[in-house]
Scaffold this motif. Structure first.
Motif, PDB file in Angstrom:
ATOM      1  N   HIS A  92       0.810  -1.229   0.000  1.00 48.28           N
ATOM      2  CA  HIS A  92       0.000   0.000   0.000  1.00 48.28           C
ATOM      3  C   HIS A  92       0.838   1.272   0.000  1.00 48.28           C
ATOM      4  O   HIS A  92       0.298   2.380   0.091  1.00 48.28           O
ATOM      5  N   ALA A  93       2.184   1.124  -0.111  1.00 48.75           N
ATOM      6  CA  ALA A  93       3.043   2.304  -0.062  1.00 48.75           C
ATOM      7  C   ALA A  93       4.282   2.068  -0.933  1.00 48.75           C
ATOM      8  O   ALA A  93       4.575   0.942  -1.347  1.00 48.75           O
ATOM      9  N   ALA A  94       4.996   3.144  -1.201  1.00 46.18           N
ATOM     10  CA  ALA A  94       6.201   3.082  -2.032  1.00 46.18           C
ATOM     11  C   ALA A  94       7.427   2.927  -1.145  1.00 46.18           C
ATOM     12  O   ALA A  94       7.662   3.748  -0.241  1.00 46.18           O
ATOM     13  N   VAL A  95       8.199   1.873  -1.395  1.00 43.41           N
ATOM     14  CA  VAL A  95       9.435   1.617  -0.650  1.00 43.41           C
ATOM     15  C   VAL A  95      10.605   1.740  -1.612  1.00 43.41           C
ATOM     16  O   VAL A  95      10.654   1.037  -2.631  1.00 43.41           O
ATOM     17  N   ALA A  96      11.536   2.625  -1.300  1.00 44.80           N
ATOM     18  CA  ALA A  96      12.743   2.775  -2.116  1.00 44.80           C
ATOM     19  C   ALA A  96      13.871   1.970  -1.476  1.00 44.80           C
ATOM     20  O   ALA A  96      14.042   1.982  -0.260  1.00 44.80           O
ATOM     21  N   LEU A  97      14.639   1.261  -2.306  1.00 46.31           N
ATOM     22  CA  LEU A  97      15.787   0.491  -1.828  1.00 46.31           C
ATOM     23  C   LEU A  97      17.059   1.124  -2.377  1.00 46.31           C
ATOM     24  O   LEU A  97      17.203   1.291  -3.590  1.00 46.31           O
ATOM     25  N   VAL A  98      17.983   1.477  -1.484  1.00 51.94           N
ATOM     26  CA  VAL A  98      19.273   2.023  -1.900  1.00 51.94           C
ATOM     27  C   VAL A  98      20.386   1.231  -1.222  1.00 51.94           C
ATOM     28  O   VAL A  98      20.165   0.564  -0.211  1.00 51.94           O
ATOM     29  N   SER A  99      21.587   1.301  -1.795  1.00 48.13           N
ATOM     30  CA  SER A  99      22.760   0.709  -1.163  1.00 48.13           C
ATOM     31  C   SER A  99      23.649   1.846  -0.680  1.00 48.13           C
ATOM     32  O   SER A  99      23.364   3.017  -0.908  1.00 48.13           O
ATOM     33  N   ASP A 100      24.750   1.502  -0.025  1.00 53.30           N
ATOM     34  CA  ASP A 100      25.653   2.546   0.462  1.00 53.30           C
ATOM     35  C   ASP A 100      26.282   3.326  -0.686  1.00 53.30           C
ATOM     36  O   ASP A 100      26.663   4.483  -0.520  1.00 53.30           O
ATOM     37  N   ALA A 101      26.427   2.685  -1.853  1.00 54.81           N
ATOM     38  CA  ALA A 101      27.008   3.354  -3.016  1.00 54.81           C
ATOM     39  C   ALA A 101      26.603   2.623  -4.281  1.00 54.81           C
ATOM     40  O   ALA A 101      26.590   1.387  -4.314  1.00 54.81           O
ATOM     41  N   GLY A 102      26.247   3.367  -5.313  1.00 53.45           N
ATOM     42  CA  GLY A 102      25.976   2.776  -6.614  1.00 53.45           C
ATOM     43  C   GLY A 102      24.631   2.088  -6.716  1.00 53.45           C
ATOM     44  O   GLY A 102      23.663   2.431  -6.041  1.00 53.45           O
TER      45      GLY A 102
END
Length: 292
Positions: A92-102
């Motif tokens: 029901h929501a937007a989840v962004a996934l990021v790493s420490d770099a790149g």
């Protein structure tokens, strides 16, 4: 007759402040914050939650993007409950996934999360961007029409040498990630297995102290002997010489593998790497071993 409104593609811009529910794979800079794309920055502002490896590192990225979104730590050692919490939120929501770099998932956690999201019918969208592996390849001058990203080699010497032996005959530029304390030993192992192939060490790409050193593997091994360079390191090794025949490539790979493995295991490793029948490779391994 009432017309049907056009469907919104993941690539179409949405109004500022709103993202559809789902998982958003967001590539961040590998060093220089100017490399954060406008679309990636927008995703970080619009997401309801940002999943990241280290909240302290990602806090700097969010500030650069003008985002005040909440964060949740998600990494290789996160309990299963964290992944389940993220999946439930994506419904029901937007989840962004990021790493420490790149780019996330390139030698970083996230594969299981993406797979589970797809299994549940959750939309997965990417905001592509920097990758240290591709950045290093682009400035190396090594063949780029065919390459293999091999990530980090095993830490223990025996396992490392076995992995290297399995890659000896691959007709492509090899790309590794490596740490400063292990770089010298890895270069020695590669030079021993591959001979004087052309290679390169790229360090701290896009950062103030960026360094690029190219040359033959034995030259690089001598150059970095006794050193423990700091920062993120990409190690590239060119493919076997074009004039080397398939039989010669097989022998080269087998000789490297036989340094650390018995004939059967060496044959299995090389056969898998080169796509050659295992029986044929095993027979040649016995010939080489008998001639030693």
């Amino acid at each position: 007759m009432r017309s049907t409104p056009p469907a919104v593609s993941p690539s179409d811009p949405l109004p500022e402040g709103r993202l559809e529910p789902g998982l958003y794979i967001v590539a961040g800079p590998i060093g220089n914050l100017e490399d954060l794309s406008p679309r990636a920055a927008r995703f970080l502002r619009q997401a309801d939650l940002v999943a990241c490896e280290d909240t302290r590192v990602t806090a700097k990225l969010l500030r650069a993007a003008g985002s005040d979104r909440p964060m949740l730590a998600y990494h290789d050692h996160s309990p299963a409950e964290v992944e389940e919490k993220l999946l439930a939120r994506m419904a029901h929501a937007a989840v962004a996934l990021v790493s420490d770099a790149g780019t996330p998932l390139v030698s970083d956690p996230g594969m299981e999360l993406v797979r589970a999201a797809r299994d549940r019918g959750i939309a997965v969208t990417t905001a592509p961007g920097p990758s240290a592996a591709i950045a290093a390849l682009s400035i190396s001058g090594l063949p780029s029409d065919r390459f293999l990203f091999a990530g980090f080699l095993p830490a223990k010497a025996a396992a490392r040498d076995k992995a290297i032996a399995g890659l000896a005959g691959v007709p492509a530029t090899l790309i590794f990630y490596e740490s400063g304390p292990r770089l010298a030993a890895t270069l020695v192992a590669l030079a021993r297995a591959f001979g004087p192939r052309q290679a390169a060490v790229a360090r701290e790409l896009t950062k103030r102290h960026e360094e690029y050193v190219g040359g033959a593997l034995d030259e690089l091994a001598a150059r970095f002997a006794g050193e423990e360079p700091k920062g993120e390191i990409v190690l590239l090794v060119g493919p076997p010489a074009a004039e080397v025949s398939s039989a010669e490539a097989l022998d080269q790979a087998l000789k490297a593998a036989l340094q650390t493995l018995p004939a059967g295991k060496a044959a299995a490793s090389v056969a898998a790497a080169l796509g050659v029948p295992r029986g044929e490779v095993y027979a040649r391994a016995l010939e080489l071993k008998g001639g030693q």
